[in-house]
Write a protein that holds these residues in place. Sequence first.
Motif, PDB file in Angstrom:
ATOM      1  N   THR A   1       0.928  -1.591  -0.221  1.00 35.88           N
ATOM      2  CA  THR A   1       0.324  -0.117   0.031  1.00 35.88           C
ATOM      3  C   THR A   1       0.741   1.112   0.362  1.00 35.88           C
ATOM      4  N   TYR A   2       1.750   1.365   0.915  1.00 36.38           N
ATOM      5  CA  TYR A   2       2.851   2.185   0.775  1.00 36.38           C
ATOM      6  C   TYR A   2       3.685   2.744  -0.564  1.00 36.38           C
ATOM      7  N   ARG A   3       4.272   1.234  -1.118  1.00 37.91           N
ATOM      8  CA  ARG A   3       4.244   1.890  -2.199  1.00 37.91           C
ATOM      9  C   ARG A   3       4.025   2.624  -3.488  1.00 37.91           C
ATOM     10  N   ALA A   4       2.489   1.594  -3.358  1.00 41.23           N
ATOM     11  CA  ALA A   4       1.202   2.652  -3.953  1.00 41.23           C
ATOM     12  C   ALA A   4       1.140   3.606  -3.850  1.00 41.23           C
ATOM     13  N   MET A   5       1.499   4.504  -3.099  1.00 41.57           N
ATOM     14  CA  MET A   5       1.320   5.423  -2.550  1.00 41.57           C
ATOM     15  C   MET A   5       1.899   6.726  -2.876  1.00 41.57           C
ATOM     16  N   LEU A   6       3.604   5.625  -2.833  1.00 35.82           N
ATOM     17  CA  LEU A   6       4.905   6.498  -3.609  1.00 35.82           C
ATOM     18  C   LEU A   6       4.817   7.087  -4.870  1.00 35.82           C
ATOM     19  N   GLU A   7       3.762   5.904  -5.819  1.00 38.44           N
ATOM     20  CA  GLU A   7       3.607   5.640  -6.676  1.00 38.44           C
ATOM     21  C   GLU A   7       3.119   7.121  -7.484  1.00 38.44           C
ATOM     22  N   ARG A   8       1.638   6.658  -6.663  1.00 41.26           N
ATOM     23  CA  ARG A   8      -0.125   7.898  -7.075  1.00 41.26           C
ATOM     24  C   ARG A   8       1.167   9.463  -7.165  1.00 41.26           C
ATOM     25  N   ILE A   9       1.217   9.251  -5.518  1.00 41.34           N
ATOM     26  CA  ILE A   9       1.971  10.891  -5.457  1.00 41.34           C
ATOM     27  C   ILE A   9       3.859  11.321  -7.046  1.00 41.34           C
ATOM     28  N   GLY A  10       4.088  10.201  -7.397  1.00 34.31           N
ATOM     29  CA  GLY A  10       5.326  11.027  -7.664  1.00 34.31           C
ATOM     30  C   GLY A  10       6.381  10.954  -6.668  1.00 34.31           C
ATOM     31  N   VAL A  11       6.822   9.758  -5.863  1.00 30.47           N
ATOM     32  CA  VAL A  11       8.247  10.668  -4.849  1.00 30.47           C
ATOM     33  C   VAL A  11       8.728   9.273  -5.422  1.00 30.47           C
ATOM     34  N   GLU A  12       9.786   9.432  -5.471  1.00 32.95           N
ATOM     35  CA  GLU A  12      10.937   8.842  -5.715  1.00 32.95           C
ATOM     36  C   GLU A  12      11.921   8.261  -4.946  1.00 32.95           C
ATOM     37  N   ARG A  13      11.756   8.780  -3.705  1.00 32.95           N
ATOM     38  CA  ARG A  13      12.967   8.039  -2.752  1.00 32.95           C
ATOM     39  C   ARG A  13      12.008   8.122  -1.524  1.00 32.95           C
ATOM     40  N   CYS A  14      12.531   7.246  -0.246  1.00 35.41           N
ATOM     41  CA  CYS A  14      11.507   7.389   1.411  1.00 35.41           C
ATOM     42  C   CYS A  14      12.227   6.740   2.085  1.00 35.41           C
ATOM     43  N   VAL A  15      12.011   6.940   3.656  1.00 33.88           N
ATOM     44  CA  VAL A  15      12.943   6.791   4.398  1.00 33.88           C
ATOM     45  C   VAL A  15      11.676   5.464   5.509  1.00 33.88           C
ATOM     46  N   ILE A  16      12.018   4.580   5.678  1.00 35.47           N
ATOM     47  CA  ILE A  16      11.091   3.655   6.278  1.00 35.47           C
ATOM     48  C   ILE A  16      11.868   3.751   7.630  1.00 35.47           C
ATOM     49  N   VAL A  17      11.259   4.594   8.656  1.00 36.46           N
ATOM     50  CA  VAL A  17      11.601   4.513  10.532  1.00 36.46           C
ATOM     51  C   VAL A  17      11.015   3.369  11.179  1.00 36.46           C
ATOM     52  N   GLN A  18      11.753   2.516  12.054  1.00 32.45           N
ATOM     53  CA  GLN A  18      11.528   1.596  12.925  1.00 32.45           C
ATOM     54  C   GLN A  18      10.808   1.784  13.543  1.00 32.45           C
ATOM     55  N   SER A  19       8.546   1.406  13.805  1.00 35.21           N
ATOM     56  CA  SER A  19       7.671   1.489  14.833  1.00 35.21           C
ATOM     57  C   SER A  19       8.053   1.026  15.835  1.00 35.21           C
TER      58      SER A  19
ATOM     59  N   ALA B   1      10.726  -4.245   4.606  1.00 38.17           N
ATOM     60  CA  ALA B   1      10.142  -2.964   3.835  1.00 38.17           C
ATOM     61  C   ALA B   1      10.833  -2.439   3.027  1.00 38.17           C
ATOM     62  N   ILE B   2      12.314  -1.950   3.160  1.00 33.99           N
ATOM     63  CA  ILE B   2      13.545  -1.522   3.024  1.00 33.99           C
ATOM     64  C   ILE B   2      13.900  -2.944   1.371  1.00 33.99           C
ATOM     65  N   ALA B   3      14.048  -3.204   1.470  1.00 34.48           N
ATOM     66  CA  ALA B   3      14.118  -4.689   0.696  1.00 34.48           C
ATOM     67  C   ALA B   3      13.383  -4.838  -0.520  1.00 34.48           C
ATOM     68  N   ALA B   4      12.144  -4.382  -0.027  1.00 34.13           N
ATOM     69  CA  ALA B   4      10.634  -4.892  -0.700  1.00 34.13           C
ATOM     70  C   ALA B   4      10.937  -3.631  -1.791  1.00 34.13           C
ATOM     71  N   ILE B   5      10.668  -2.327  -1.276  1.00 40.24           N
ATOM     72  CA  ILE B   5      10.128  -1.308  -2.369  1.00 40.24           C
ATOM     73  C   ILE B   5      12.294  -1.181  -2.953  1.00 40.24           C
ATOM     74  N   GLY B   6      13.111  -1.580  -2.490  1.00 36.08           N
ATOM     75  CA  GLY B   6      14.254  -1.437  -3.339  1.00 36.08           C
ATOM     76  C   GLY B   6      15.642  -0.983  -2.912  1.00 36.08           C
ATOM     77  N   ARG B   7      16.630  -0.657  -2.864  1.00 34.80           N
ATOM     78  CA  ARG B   7      17.892  -0.080  -2.265  1.00 34.80           C
ATOM     79  C   ARG B   7      17.905   0.767  -2.530  1.00 34.80           C
ATOM     80  N   ASP B   8      17.777   0.819  -4.264  1.00 31.33           N
ATOM     81  CA  ASP B   8      18.069   2.194  -5.032  1.00 31.33           C
ATOM     82  C   ASP B   8      16.877   3.512  -4.731  1.00 31.33           C
ATOM     83  N   ARG B   9      16.032   3.008  -3.821  1.00 30.70           N
ATOM     84  CA  ARG B   9      14.801   4.183  -3.213  1.00 30.70           C
ATOM     85  C   ARG B   9      14.258   4.122  -2.586  1.00 30.70           C
ATOM     86  N   ALA B  10      14.197   2.904  -1.302  1.00 29.48           N
ATOM     87  CA  ALA B  10      14.544   2.978   0.348  1.00 29.48           C
ATOM     88  C   ALA B  10      15.566   3.238   1.642  1.00 29.48           C
ATOM     89  N   ARG B  11      15.607   3.571   2.463  1.00 26.20           N
ATOM     90  CA  ARG B  11      17.194   3.889   3.219  1.00 26.20           C
ATOM     91  C   ARG B  11      16.056   3.747   4.199  1.00 26.20           C
TER      92      ARG B  11
END
Length: 92
Positions: free
Chosen positions: A51-69, A82-92
């Motif tokens: 769902t998060y990845r779909a939202m990034l695509e929808r609004i055109g955000v290319e990069r993201c930082v996933i924060v530990q809950s 989650a970082i691996a699923a999004i891709g290290r080129d896009r997520a940290r």
Amino acid sequence: MFDINLPEDHGKTPTLKAPPKACDTHSHVMGSLETYPQKKGLAPRFAPVETYRAMLERIGVERCVIVQSSYYGNDNRCTLDAIAAIGRDRAR
């Protein structure tokens, strides 16, 4: 249970798109309770990476930082997965 698993297309086109190289700098991903147990005593949360990845695509955000809950304490598996699923080129 809180659930943001919404359909990818809500019938609305975003009015604005994010600028090139935009980065969402603080996002939590909450996986399934079966795979990623959460702390007892807290209301269960579910916010899947798909769902998060779909939202990034929808609004055109290319990069993201996933924060530990805090729901996961010291268990970083959901965040790392989650970082691996999004891709290290896009997520940290």
